[in-house]
Design an enzyme around this catalytic site. Sequence first.
Site, PDB file in Angstrom:
ATOM      1  N   VAL A   1       0.846  -1.190   0.000  1.00 21.81           N
ATOM      2  CA  VAL A   1       0.000   0.000   0.000  1.00 21.81           C
ATOM      3  C   VAL A   1       0.886   1.247   0.000  1.00 21.81           C
ATOM      4  CG1 VAL A   1      -1.783   1.280   1.251  1.00 21.81           C
ATOM      5  CG2 VAL A   1      -1.763  -1.231   1.327  1.00 21.81           C
ATOM      6  N   CYS A   2       0.569   2.214  -0.855  1.00 24.62           N
ATOM      7  CA  CYS A   2       1.261   3.508  -0.878  1.00 24.62           C
ATOM      8  C   CYS A   2       0.210   4.601  -1.070  1.00 24.62           C
ATOM      9  CB  CYS A   2       2.337   3.521  -1.975  1.00 24.62           C
ATOM     10  SG  CYS A   2       1.690   3.569  -3.649  1.00 24.62           S
ATOM     11  N   PRO A   3       0.586   5.866  -1.229  1.00 20.85           N
ATOM     12  CA  PRO A   3      -0.443   6.907  -1.340  1.00 20.85           C
ATOM     13  C   PRO A   3      -1.416   6.716  -2.499  1.00 20.85           C
ATOM     14  CG  PRO A   3       1.649   7.910  -0.766  1.00 20.85           C
ATOM     15  CD  PRO A   3       1.930   6.457  -1.039  1.00 20.85           C
TER      16      PRO A   3
END
Length: 445
Positions: free
Chosen positions: A403-405
């Site tokens: 998960v990232c922005p």
Amino acid sequence: MRYDSITEAIGNTPLVRIDPAVHGLHHIDLYAKLEMLNPFGSVKDRAAWNMTRPGLSTAVEHGSQVVELSSGNTAKALAVIAGMHGLPFKSVTNRMRVPEIKDLLLLLGAEIEELPGQSECLDPTHTDDPLTLFHQVLSEPGSTYLHTDQYFNARNTEAHALGTGPEIVKDLGGRAPDWFIACVGTAGSSTGVAKVLREHDPEVKVVGLVADKSDFIPGIRTIDEVHEVGLFDPATYDSVAPVTADDAIDGMLTLARRCGILAGPTGGAAYFGTVRHLREADAALTGRKAGEGRKSAVFIVCDRIESYVGYIKQRRPDLFHQPPRKNSTADLSADEIAAATSVDVAQARKWIAQEQPLVIDLRSPFAYAALHIEGAVNLVDELFGELLRGGMPFSGQRPVLLVCPVGEQSARYAALLTRMGHPDVRSLAGGVIAWRDAGAPLVRD
């Protein structure tokens, strides 16, 4: 030339012609506006001084603190200006990504406050984001701070409409260039300069350069991020094009080694993007009659190379006679990244409920602390990259959700883990932003 104050030395930077033997354009004269030669080292000196000046006397009278949401050159210039007037300065950010800049700010006496933030930059529409809330408090009437507010302050743009733009016209003999190419950060310099150039010649073509979605280039926003900046107006630009970190470093090396211009990555990106954009136009000018006149183009060299040695070393160890880094996202192909498995929010929630994958949140500790998926483990992307260079850091028996922005960086790491042999690794499409927008639950520390 004699000055009574260092601030009088801001502006009137050189406009230097780049040798055609370097850039290879046959019909276009290419010029670099050397904003790196401002006294505090960058193009941001102009905006910092212009934004600070109106409130300085009141701030000195009340002993106010100068505050800006910045982790780079604006903060550096403001730290110097505040110190000159006996005022404290605070840099507020949710992530200091260039260690040398952080060290320099501390050396200049700045206070650094890293607040939790859901994304890597200020978005005023995120009303529950701590960084946004802090910005709102600073912007309230009657604030006791001297808040320069670089993302929304018209004096940022004005600094370049009054200085940078007219200087370019003057140094070109009273005419505007045919092209102006600028990297887009706060959008102050590109907007201010473009306004002046088009007043002299409405036909000037303005090109904005942004960072590729999956890349980090100091001082440049991605195309998603620029729309969150109050000074950004798409109508300013005839076109907007992405550049990668590799492009920026290649351009930087050309400027330093072939032209003697010790530009940082932003200047390198500007040079690379400029030459790439102009090649087609240059080819179209072939065959013109003698005497029809040459075309001209200008790009801005924002700052200097010295503050980015660590950034460059991390991405190009070969330049420092070090072996290539193993298991790096830098050498992934576009096909590998595109082939990485991604899941949307609904699929991810179902997968988490059924198979309990290891959820790894690649954002900064502050963004993670603000809001994250319940049960997620926080491994900031640089640290995760270092772990992968040593081999697989966890068992391949357990599935992994990254998960990232916005889902770009996580896709690259998913592709890398797949190459390394992990049997089941997926990326959350759209990242935490998509998860939030879908109304999926988030928790905070």
